[in-house]
Design a protein around this motif. Structure first.
Motif, PDB file in Angstrom:
ATOM      1  N   GLY A  72      35.549  29.397  38.114  1.00 50.60           N
ATOM      2  CA  GLY A  72      35.970  29.919  36.819  1.00 50.60           C
ATOM      3  C   GLY A  72      34.991  30.932  36.254  1.00 50.60           C
ATOM      4  O   GLY A  72      35.398  31.953  35.702  1.00 50.60           O
ATOM      5  N   ASN A  73      33.692  30.646  36.379  1.00 53.80           N
ATOM      6  CA  ASN A  73      32.680  31.569  35.872  1.00 53.80           C
ATOM      7  C   ASN A  73      32.706  32.898  36.624  1.00 53.80           C
ATOM      8  O   ASN A  73      32.557  33.971  36.033  1.00 53.80           O
ATOM      9  CB  ASN A  73      31.291  30.942  35.977  1.00 53.80           C
ATOM     10  N   ALA A  74      32.896  32.830  37.951  1.00 52.97           N
ATOM     11  CA  ALA A  74      32.972  34.066  38.744  1.00 52.97           C
ATOM     12  C   ALA A  74      34.202  34.872  38.361  1.00 52.97           C
ATOM     13  O   ALA A  74      34.143  36.106  38.242  1.00 52.97           O
ATOM     14  CB  ALA A  74      32.992  33.730  40.235  1.00 52.97           C
ATOM     15  N   ALA A  75      35.329  34.189  38.151  1.00 56.73           N
ATOM     16  CA  ALA A  75      36.541  34.888  37.722  1.00 56.73           C
ATOM     17  C   ALA A  75      36.334  35.522  36.348  1.00 56.73           C
ATOM     18  O   ALA A  75      36.823  36.624  36.077  1.00 56.73           O
ATOM     19  CB  ALA A  75      37.724  33.927  37.695  1.00 56.73           C
ATOM     20  N   GLY A  76      35.587  34.814  35.483  1.00 57.14           N
ATOM     21  CA  GLY A  76      35.286  35.374  34.169  1.00 57.14           C
ATOM     22  C   GLY A  76      34.458  36.641  34.262  1.00 57.14           C
ATOM     23  O   GLY A  76      34.681  37.604  33.514  1.00 57.14           O
ATOM     24  N   ASP A  77      33.484  36.651  35.174  1.00 51.09           N
ATOM     25  CA  ASP A  77      32.684  37.867  35.388  1.00 51.09           C
ATOM     26  C   ASP A  77      33.559  39.030  35.869  1.00 51.09           C
ATOM     27  O   ASP A  77      33.400  40.169  35.418  1.00 51.09           O
ATOM     28  CB  ASP A  77      31.588  37.599  36.425  1.00 51.09           C
ATOM     29  N   LEU A  78      34.455  38.739  36.800  1.00 48.62           N
ATOM     30  CA  LEU A  78      35.333  39.792  37.316  1.00 48.62           C
ATOM     31  C   LEU A  78      36.198  40.371  36.202  1.00 48.62           C
ATOM     32  O   LEU A  78      36.355  41.594  36.088  1.00 48.62           O
ATOM     33  CB  LEU A  78      36.220  39.235  38.435  1.00 48.62           C
ATOM     34  N   TRP A  79      36.756  39.506  35.368  1.00 48.04           N
ATOM     35  CA  TRP A  79      37.598  39.974  34.277  1.00 48.04           C
ATOM     36  C   TRP A  79      36.780  40.772  33.258  1.00 48.04           C
ATOM     37  O   TRP A  79      37.217  41.818  32.771  1.00 48.04           O
ATOM     38  CB  TRP A  79      38.282  38.797  33.611  1.00 48.04           C
ATOM     39  N   HIS A  80      35.573  40.276  32.952  1.00 45.03           N
ATOM     40  CA  HIS A  80      34.701  40.983  32.008  1.00 45.03           C
ATOM     41  C   HIS A  80      34.323  42.365  32.550  1.00 45.03           C
ATOM     42  O   HIS A  80      34.351  43.366  31.806  1.00 45.03           O
ATOM     43  CB  HIS A  80      33.444  40.168  31.744  1.00 45.03           C
ATOM     44  N   ASN A  81      33.996  42.438  33.827  1.00 42.32           N
ATOM     45  CA  ASN A  81      33.607  43.720  34.420  1.00 42.32           C
ATOM     46  C   ASN A  81      34.789  44.686  34.496  1.00 42.32           C
ATOM     47  O   ASN A  81      34.611  45.907  34.391  1.00 42.32           O
ATOM     48  CB  ASN A  81      33.009  43.506  35.805  1.00 42.32           C
ATOM     49  N   PHE A  82      35.973  44.136  34.696  1.00 41.73           N
ATOM     50  CA  PHE A  82      37.162  44.996  34.705  1.00 41.73           C
ATOM     51  C   PHE A  82      37.386  45.606  33.325  1.00 41.73           C
ATOM     52  O   PHE A  82      37.664  46.803  33.198  1.00 41.73           O
ATOM     53  CB  PHE A  82      38.387  44.195  35.138  1.00 41.73           C
ATOM     54  N   LYS A  83      37.235  44.783  32.285  1.00 37.72           N
ATOM     55  CA  LYS A  83      37.403  45.305  30.921  1.00 37.72           C
ATOM     56  C   LYS A  83      36.302  46.287  30.568  1.00 37.72           C
ATOM     57  O   LYS A  83      36.515  47.219  29.777  1.00 37.72           O
ATOM     58  CB  LYS A  83      37.419  44.145  29.918  1.00 37.72           C
ATOM     59  N   ALA A  84      35.107  46.085  31.170  1.00 38.16           N
ATOM     60  CA  ALA A  84      33.984  46.974  30.862  1.00 38.16           C
ATOM     61  C   ALA A  84      34.242  48.405  31.324  1.00 38.16           C
ATOM     62  O   ALA A  84      33.636  49.347  30.814  1.00 38.16           O
ATOM     63  CB  ALA A  84      32.708  46.438  31.508  1.00 38.16           C
ATOM     64  N   ILE A  85      35.152  48.571  32.297  1.00 38.42           N
ATOM     65  CA  ILE A  85      35.489  49.917  32.768  1.00 38.42           C
ATOM     66  C   ILE A  85      36.112  50.740  31.643  1.00 38.42           C
ATOM     67  O   ILE A  85      35.902  51.948  31.534  1.00 38.42           O
ATOM     68  CB  ILE A  85      36.432  49.849  33.980  1.00 38.42           C
ATOM     69  N   PHE A  86      36.874  50.062  30.776  1.00 37.54           N
ATOM     70  CA  PHE A  86      37.623  50.760  29.740  1.00 37.54           C
ATOM     71  C   PHE A  86      37.016  50.598  28.342  1.00 37.54           C
ATOM     72  O   PHE A  86      37.558  51.119  27.377  1.00 37.54           O
ATOM     73  CB  PHE A  86      39.076  50.246  29.718  1.00 37.54           C
ATOM     74  N   THR A  87      35.922  49.849  28.243  1.00 38.32           N
ATOM     75  CA  THR A  87      35.289  49.626  26.940  1.00 38.32           C
ATOM     76  C   THR A  87      33.801  49.933  27.039  1.00 38.32           C
ATOM     77  O   THR A  87      33.303  50.383  28.076  1.00 38.32           O
ATOM     78  CB  THR A  87      35.499  48.165  26.483  1.00 38.32           C
ATOM     79  N   ASP A  88      33.087  49.651  25.970  1.00 34.41           N
ATOM     80  CA  ASP A  88      31.645  49.870  25.940  1.00 34.41           C
ATOM     81  C   ASP A  88      30.860  48.648  26.403  1.00 34.41           C
ATOM     82  O   ASP A  88      29.625  48.651  26.332  1.00 34.41           O
ATOM     83  CB  ASP A  88      31.198  50.236  24.512  1.00 34.41           C
ATOM     84  N   ASP A  89      31.551  47.589  26.840  1.00 31.32           N
ATOM     85  CA  ASP A  89      30.858  46.392  27.322  1.00 31.32           C
ATOM     86  C   ASP A  89      30.044  46.709  28.569  1.00 31.32           C
ATOM     87  O   ASP A  89      30.401  47.589  29.364  1.00 31.32           O
ATOM     88  CB  ASP A  89      31.858  45.278  27.647  1.00 31.32           C
ATOM     89  N   VAL A  90      28.956  45.973  28.730  1.00 26.45           N
ATOM     90  CA  VAL A  90      28.092  46.140  29.899  1.00 26.45           C
ATOM     91  C   VAL A  90      28.508  45.143  30.979  1.00 26.45           C
ATOM     92  O   VAL A  90      28.669  43.955  30.699  1.00 26.45           O
ATOM     93  CB  VAL A  90      26.611  45.936  29.525  1.00 26.45           C
ATOM     94  N   ALA A  91      28.690  45.623  32.191  1.00 26.54           N
ATOM     95  CA  ALA A  91      29.082  44.744  33.297  1.00 26.54           C
ATOM     96  C   ALA A  91      27.988  43.723  33.580  1.00 26.54           C
ATOM     97  O   ALA A  91      26.800  44.017  33.493  1.00 26.54           O
ATOM     98  CB  ALA A  91      29.372  45.570  34.552  1.00 26.54           C
ATOM     99  N   SER A  92      28.429  42.526  33.920  1.00 20.09           N
ATOM    100  CA  SER A  92      27.487  41.447  34.238  1.00 20.09           C
ATOM    101  C   SER A  92      27.864  40.845  35.588  1.00 20.09           C
ATOM    102  O   SER A  92      29.035  40.561  35.843  1.00 20.09           O
ATOM    103  CB  SER A  92      27.532  40.367  33.148  1.00 20.09           C
ATOM    104  N   TRP A  93      26.861  40.664  36.439  1.00 23.90           N
ATOM    105  CA  TRP A  93      27.098  40.125  37.778  1.00 23.90           C
ATOM    106  C   TRP A  93      26.400  38.785  37.984  1.00 23.90           C
ATOM    107  O   TRP A  93      26.346  38.287  39.100  1.00 23.90           O
ATOM    108  CB  TRP A  93      26.612  41.119  38.837  1.00 23.90           C
ATOM    109  N   ARG A  94      25.897  38.184  36.930  1.00 25.19           N
ATOM    110  CA  ARG A  94      25.095  36.957  37.058  1.00 25.19           C
ATOM    111  C   ARG A  94      25.904  35.826  37.682  1.00 25.19           C
ATOM    112  O   ARG A  94      25.462  35.191  38.651  1.00 25.19           O
ATOM    113  CB  ARG A  94      24.569  36.529  35.691  1.00 25.19           C
ATOM    114  N   GLU A  95      27.080  35.526  37.114  1.00 31.00           N
ATOM    115  CA  GLU A  95      27.878  34.408  37.615  1.00 31.00           C
ATOM    116  C   GLU A  95      28.377  34.677  39.031  1.00 31.00           C
ATOM    117  O   GLU A  95      28.494  33.761  39.844  1.00 31.00           O
ATOM    118  CB  GLU A  95      29.060  34.144  36.680  1.00 31.00           C
TER     119      GLU A  95
END
Length: 210
Positions: A126-149
């Protein structure tokens, strides 16, 4: 022409993937029936089964068909048999497969299953899937991609599972091979005998009609 007549909503597709409409026993019988009727020698079909059984012990879900087909081709086995054999991996078997593979993998790598991170395996998925979703959204927003999980998931699940699945995968594949060859050969011989008997009967009827 090839579309289903009955429309299935997305949730029904997921449910039937986890639990077939007729149950896993019926699904296993269907796979066994199709396996017996495959073209090729018993050894070719059994090599395909071996390839599919081995691939089931890898953690690369979604790629099992591709990996099984590639391995079967390298082994000069039946590709269709390898695809059917991947059904050895299902919701009823993946838990023990994951447990055995992870335990062996961490033992071989000299690591521990939990280490400093005490999450369950399901939580790590679940945490890895959350990272993937967060990084996907970061492409279109100002969020910073995270690869920790994802790093944690690779180090504690994917890589140990890959290493640890080799030995039980080989054992399962070899056992499936040596069990399949005599069963498939016996079935093919019985089927050939029935066909010969049917042809002889038709020939006799044709001769009697003359």
């Amino acid at each position: 022409m090839f579309r289903r007549r009955d429309y299935r909503p997305w949730y029904r597709v997921i449910l039937e993937a986890l639990w077939p409409r007729g149950g896993w026993v019926r699904a296993a019988q269907y796979v066994k029936h199709r396996m017996r009727r495959l073209p090729g020698t018993p050894e070719q079909i059994a090599r395909g089964i071996m390839a599919g059984a081995f691939v089931v012990f890898t953690p690369y879900f979604g790629l099992h068909f591709v990996l099984a087909a590639f391995l079967a081709r390298v082994m000069r086995g039946s590709i269709i048999a390898s695809l059917l054999a991947t059904f050895i991996g299902n919701p009823l078997t993946y838990v023990p497969i994951a447990f055995v593979s992870l335990e062996i993998g961490h033992f071989m790598l000299g690591t521990r299953m939990h280490g400093e991170i005490n999450d369950s395996m399901f939580a790590r998925f679940g945490n890895a899937a959350g990272d993937l979703w967060h990084n996907f959204k970061a492409i279109f927003t100002d969020d910073v991609a995270s690869w920790r999980e994802l790093h944690i998931f690779w180090d504690t699940v994917v890589w140990p599972w890959t290493v640890g699945g080799i030995l039980p995968g080989l054992i399962c594949g070899i056992v499936c091979y040596y069990l399949s060859v005599p069963v498939i050969r016996a079935y093919q011989n019985r089927r050939a005998a029935r066909l010969r008997k049917k042809m002889d009967k038709l020939r006799q009827q044709a001769e009697a009609a003359e």
